[in-house]
Design an enzyme around this catalytic site. Structure first.
Site, PDB file in Angstrom:
ATOM      1  CB  SER A   1      -7.234  -2.932   7.069  1.00 44.79           C
ATOM      2  OG  SER A   1      -5.959  -3.373   7.485  1.00 44.79           O
TER       3      SER A   1
ATOM      4  CG  ASP B   1       0.466  -1.913   7.251  1.00 49.41           C
ATOM      5  OD1 ASP B   1       0.657  -1.978   8.473  1.00 49.41           O
ATOM      6  OD2 ASP B   1       1.170  -1.202   6.501  1.00 49.41           O
TER       7      ASP B   1
ATOM      8  CB  SER C   1       6.279  -1.354   2.422  1.00 43.27           C
ATOM      9  OG  SER C   1       6.706  -0.590   3.542  1.00 43.27           O
TER      10      SER C   1
ATOM     11  CG  ASP D   1       2.438  -2.210  -7.767  1.00 44.01           C
ATOM     12  OD1 ASP D   1       1.932  -2.316  -8.901  1.00 44.01           O
ATOM     13  OD2 ASP D   1       1.983  -1.469  -6.888  1.00 44.01           O
TER      14      ASP D   1
ATOM     15  CG  ASP E   1       3.325  -4.903   0.518  1.00 40.24           C
ATOM     16  OD1 ASP E   1       2.744  -5.403  -0.458  1.00 40.24           O
ATOM     17  OD2 ASP E   1       2.762  -4.158   1.355  1.00 40.24           O
ATOM     18  CG  HIS E   2       2.860  -2.369  -2.986  1.00 35.97           C
ATOM     19  ND1 HIS E   2       2.066  -2.411  -4.116  1.00 35.97           N
ATOM     20  CD2 HIS E   2       2.040  -2.564  -1.926  1.00 35.97           C
ATOM     21  CE1 HIS E   2       0.811  -2.624  -3.758  1.00 35.97           C
ATOM     22  NE2 HIS E   2       0.773  -2.735  -2.434  1.00 35.97           N
TER      23      HIS E   2
ATOM     24  N   GLY F   1      -5.120  -4.033   0.456  1.00 38.07           N
ATOM     25  CA  GLY F   1      -6.027  -3.079   1.104  1.00 38.07           C
ATOM     26  C   GLY F   1      -7.164  -3.769   1.818  1.00 38.07           C
TER      27      GLY F   1
HETATM   28  P1  13P Z   1      -4.483  -2.063   4.452  1.00 41.53           P
HETATM   29  O1  13P Z   1      -4.058  -0.619   4.448  1.00 41.53           O
HETATM   30  O2  13P Z   1      -5.939  -2.212   4.140  1.00 41.53           O
HETATM   31  O3  13P Z   1      -4.112  -2.768   5.701  1.00 41.53           O
HETATM   32  O4  13P Z   1      -3.716  -2.785   3.260  1.00 41.53           O
HETATM   33  C1  13P Z   1      -2.379  -3.178   3.392  1.00 41.53           C
HETATM   34  C2  13P Z   1      -1.808  -3.642   2.107  1.00 41.53           C
HETATM   35  O5  13P Z   1      -2.488  -3.915   1.149  1.00 41.53           O
HETATM   36  C3  13P Z   1      -0.335  -3.771   2.030  1.00 41.53           C
HETATM   37  O6  13P Z   1       0.110  -4.023   0.732  1.00 41.53           O
END
Ligand code: 13P
Length: 349
Positions: free
Chosen positions: A226, A268, A50, A105, A83-84, A224
């Site tokens: 996890s 993550d 990130s 993003d 990421d993002h 997201g």
């Molecule tokens: P988590 O917080 O669910 O692990 O998601 C990580 C994520 O989407 C990173 O972009």
């Protein structure tokens, strides 16, 4: 193997009908944990950073650690992904460094918090696609807005406030030519996703399935993702932590997603939980210890265990040796001559 294009990695995953975990990193131990798991399970893998991670570790440290991972594990295809990315400049800086993939993003404005308009999202994403494809670099876009906040990036909320509209997803894929598409189906970043075990009425799997029906060849991305396992929460709380009860995304829902076009799964939080629990345990049980290796080694092992489990559950295990890396230069030629399509296949409603 040199770092590979994420597009190649996801095209192969689509052929094989499996998903690939994209694991976030900030430091050497996390990279080693991922590579240990990839070696153990013979998995191709996406390592992602990130903006917060790039700042924390400093670009050069992080990038060279990942190059070391590629050098030490020539049998493992690794894609290095931003990421993002919040702007064209962020994505360009990753591409200039040597990342083989970026996420633009554009669902949020450059502040990484305020939802952007569809038109703004298309414009900035298309600009990144043009720049990246010329250099053989993969682009992930996002349509709809995820919930929660990660590393200071995110609109907050539950993830159900801006669920992706399938018609917009089709239009977005056609207008931008992205290689992978992140969609919002009720997931959110972080540990506090759901206050009860989610079922079909909480996660919008019907929306995911509808998008896959319209865009059967587009690689979908679940952020997201996890699972926030109870046993990892328990370790933290047993050794002095104070996590409130919470639920993540059940692995079975992710597997349903993989059967319906999901090729990249972002994880993550689970790794953060695993490492923190292992560190707390050592420091709680042996407070006299002060050598970082005494707690970083168990932390690395705990993360490797979670990553290896996800690699097996997502189906990427055993696929590391299926293909040879195509150079980024060849990938760039493929985008130019049309052998790598950027026009999504769109099915009628
Ligand atoms: P988590 O917080 O669910 O692990 O998601 C990580 C994520 O989407 C990173 O972009």
């Amino acid at each position: 193997m040199p770092l590979v294009s994420m597009r190649q990695l996801l095209d192969e995953a689509a052929k094989g009908g499996y998903g690939v975990g994209a694991f976030n990193v900030n430091d050497m131990e996390q990279i080693q944990a991922i590579m240990g798991a990839a070696k153990e399970t013979k998995s191709p893998v996406i390592i992602q950073a990130s903006r917060g991670a790039r700042q924390f570790a400093q670009d050069k440290y992080l990038f060279h650690l990942i190059l070391a991972a590629a050098e030490l594990n020539p049998e493992i295809p690794i894609a290095m992904h931003q990421d993002h990315g919040n702007s064209f400049e962020t994505c360009k800086s990753a591409i200039d460094l040597g990342y083989t993939s970026v996420m633009m993003d554009g669902s949020l404005k450059e502040d990484g918090k305020t939802p952007a308009s569809f038109e703004e999202n298309v414009a900035v994403t298309k600009r990144v696609v043009d720049f990246a494809h010329e250099r053989g670099v993969t682009v992930e876009g996002e349509i709809g807005v995820l919930g929660g906040v990660e590393d200071g990036h995110g609109a907050g909320g539950t993830g159900l406030e801006h669920v992706t509209d399938p018609d917009q997803a089709v239009e977005f894929a056609e207008l931008t030519g992205v290689d992978a598409l992140a969609i919002a189906i009720g997931t959110s970043h972080g540990a506090y996703k759901f206050s009860k075990k989610p079922d079909g009425s909480v996660l919008k799997m019907d929306v995911l399935i509808a998008i896959h029906k319209r865009l059967p060849n587009t690689h979908l991305v679940m952020h997201g993702s996890s699972s926030v396992p109870k046993d990892l929460q328990d370790v933290i709380n047993k050794y002095g932590g104070k996590l409130k009860e919470t639920w993540g995304v059940p692995v079975e829902e992710i597997q349903l997603g993989i059967r319906n076009g999901v090729r990249k799964i972002n994880v993550d939080t689970d790794n953060r939980l695993a490492m923190t629990g292992a560190i707390r345990k050592v420091l709680w049980e042996t407070p006299e210890k002060f050598d970082p290796r005494d707690y970083m080694k168990p932390a690395r092992e705990a993360m490797q265990k979670v990553v290896a489990q996800r690699m097996t559950q997502f189906g990427q295990a055993g696929h590391a040796g299926d293909y040879q890396a195509v150079s980024i230069t060849e990938i760039a030629k493929g985008y130019k001559n049309g052998s790598l399509s950027t026009r999504p296949l769109v099915a009628a409603k």
